[in-house]
Design an enzyme around this catalytic site. Structure first.
Site, mmCIF file in Angstrom:
data_model
loop_
_atom_site.group_PDB
_atom_site.id
_atom_site.type_symbol
_atom_site.label_atom_id
_atom_site.label_comp_id
_atom_site.label_asym_id
_atom_site.label_seq_id
_atom_site.Cartn_x
_atom_site.Cartn_y
_atom_site.Cartn_z
ATOM 1 N N PRO A 2 0.799 -1.214 0.000
ATOM 2 C CA PRO A 2 0.000 0.000 0.000
ATOM 3 C C PRO A 2 0.848 1.289 0.000
ATOM 4 O O PRO A 2 1.952 1.322 0.525
ATOM 5 C CB PRO A 2 -0.813 -0.102 1.294
ATOM 6 C CG PRO A 2 -0.707 -1.522 1.727
ATOM 7 C CD PRO A 2 0.648 -1.962 1.248
ATOM 8 N N GLU A 3 0.260 2.337 -0.586
ATOM 9 C CA GLU A 3 0.888 3.649 -0.597
ATOM 10 C C GLU A 3 0.085 4.601 0.292
ATOM 11 O O GLU A 3 -0.759 4.159 1.063
ATOM 12 C CB GLU A 3 1.003 4.150 -2.044
ATOM 13 C CG GLU A 3 1.839 3.213 -2.924
ATOM 14 C CD GLU A 3 1.978 3.688 -4.356
ATOM 15 O OE1 GLU A 3 1.880 4.917 -4.598
ATOM 16 O OE2 GLU A 3 2.188 2.849 -5.252
ATOM 17 N N HIS A 93 -1.467 -16.168 7.971
ATOM 18 C CA HIS A 93 -0.458 -15.108 7.907
ATOM 19 C C HIS A 93 -0.675 -14.018 8.948
ATOM 20 O O HIS A 93 -0.168 -12.902 8.783
ATOM 21 C CB HIS A 93 -0.392 -14.478 6.509
ATOM 22 C CG HIS A 93 -0.192 -15.457 5.403
ATOM 23 N ND1 HIS A 93 0.909 -16.280 5.322
ATOM 24 C CD2 HIS A 93 -0.983 -15.760 4.317
ATOM 25 C CE1 HIS A 93 0.813 -17.036 4.242
ATOM 26 N NE2 HIS A 93 -0.319 -16.750 3.636
ATOM 27 N N ARG A 112 3.614 -11.828 2.626
ATOM 28 C CA ARG A 112 4.952 -11.778 2.043
ATOM 29 C C ARG A 112 6.028 -11.381 3.063
ATOM 30 O O ARG A 112 7.215 -11.379 2.732
ATOM 31 C CB ARG A 112 4.965 -10.827 0.846
ATOM 32 C CG ARG A 112 3.988 -11.277 -0.254
ATOM 33 C CD ARG A 112 3.945 -10.335 -1.428
ATOM 34 N NE ARG A 112 5.190 -10.347 -2.182
ATOM 35 C CZ ARG A 112 5.391 -9.633 -3.292
ATOM 36 N NH1 ARG A 112 4.419 -8.864 -3.763
ATOM 37 N NH2 ARG A 112 6.548 -9.692 -3.923
ATOM 38 N N ARG A 156 20.359 16.258 -8.385
ATOM 39 C CA ARG A 156 20.380 15.042 -9.198
ATOM 40 C C ARG A 156 20.842 15.377 -10.618
ATOM 41 O O ARG A 156 20.373 16.321 -11.230
ATOM 42 C CB ARG A 156 18.987 14.411 -9.250
ATOM 43 C CG ARG A 156 18.459 13.933 -7.903
ATOM 44 C CD ARG A 156 17.045 13.373 -8.033
ATOM 45 N NE ARG A 156 16.573 12.780 -6.804
ATOM 46 C CZ ARG A 156 15.908 13.447 -5.850
ATOM 47 N NH1 ARG A 156 15.651 14.735 -6.028
ATOM 48 N NH2 ARG A 156 15.507 12.845 -4.756
#
Length: 278
Positions: A2-3, A93, A112, A156
């Site tokens: 998720p973001e 899980h 995961r 950058r």
């Protein structure tokens, strides 16, 4: 994933559920779920503590305790925080269970096992010490277009604009999905060098990014069949139906009809329209 929008959705679910509650017990069944400190220390730091607030910075959830510490949660790829009753079946899980004083539970699931929970000291501004290197929050913190432009440039010389957006020390909360969507909305190619971005382009990216993030929060985030995000009650978000490019490789661009392409930028699968993004 998720973001930011997904984590913010979970935060909003948890505020009324956790605020004012006291931790009665904690159990940890997977080492990787709590890996920054010994499990007995983690449990001792939480047991008996009252939970005073639930905040977010970038992709991190911060649960304030009635001490100088906070519980920090990073969901990463597939982590979930679920509210539950002790009578509910324990889902596969489930790695951490926090029992509260009203006979409810907060459960941390992670198929995961990239996600984590830890207790950390907070500074004078209530920022957990481990999160001090994060940049400003992409939604909560005020940021001018000119300041955002300077952050993208950031000295950058060889990195891409997408890599700059993914750098959590630049702007916290933006991940692969919403970077692709924002760059498409702003008409900027993800492989453009960050050093080539002009002020007006940076302003367009910031405006698109915040608009999309807020819309995704309103839709309770983006869920996919093969990824783990659901809200604190196990329900999926609805923003994936509104994606313009992400996950739509080979489909028609909603602007020009050209096929959406997928490439790799900053080691991430990246979706874009060659015709609409310069």
């Amino acid at each position: 994933m998720p973001e930011l929008p997904e984590v913010e959705t979970v935060r909003r679910d948890l505020v009324p559920f956790l605020t004012g509650r006291t931790v009665h017990a904690v159990s940890v069944s997977r080492d990787r779920a709590v890996r920054r400190q010994p499990h007995p220390d983690f449990i001792a730091a939480l047991r008996g503590r009252r939970l005073t607030d639930v905040r977010r910075h970038g992709k991190f959830l911060i649960v304030d305790l009635d001490s100088d510490d906070a519980l920090v949660v990073h969901l990463r790829m597939s982590g979930q925080l679920r509210v539950a009753s002790p009578r509910d079946d324990l889902a596969k899980h489930t790695h951490v269970v926090i029992d509260l004083d009203n006979e409810s539970q907060l459960r941390f699931l992670d198929p995961r096992t990239f996600g984590e929970m830890f207790v950390d000291e907070v500074d004078a501004g209530r920022r957990p010490l481990a999160l001090r290197g994060l940049g400003p929050d992409a939604v909560n913190d005020k940021l001018s277009a000119s300041a955002f432009h300077q952050m993208i440039l950031g000295g950058r010389t060889t990195s891409t604009v997408k890599a700059a957006l993914l750098d959590q020390t630049t702007l916290a909360g933006v991940g692969n999905l919403y970077a692709d969507e924002a760059l498409f909305a702003a008409g900027v190619h993800p492989k453009r060098l960050a050093a080539s971005i002009m002020g007006a382009e940076a302003a367009a990216i910031l405006k698109a990014l915040r608009r999309i993030l807020l819309a995704a929060i309103k839709a309770r985030g983006s869920s996919f069949p093969d990824e783990g995000y659901v809200d604190a009650y196990g329900k999926p978000g609805g923003f994936a139906l509104r994606h313009q490019v992400y996950g739509r490789a080979g489909q028609a661009c909603p602007r020009c009809g050209n096929a959406i392409e997928k490439t790799v930028v900053a080691q991430r699968g990246t979706h874009f329209c060659r015709r609409c993004q310069a």
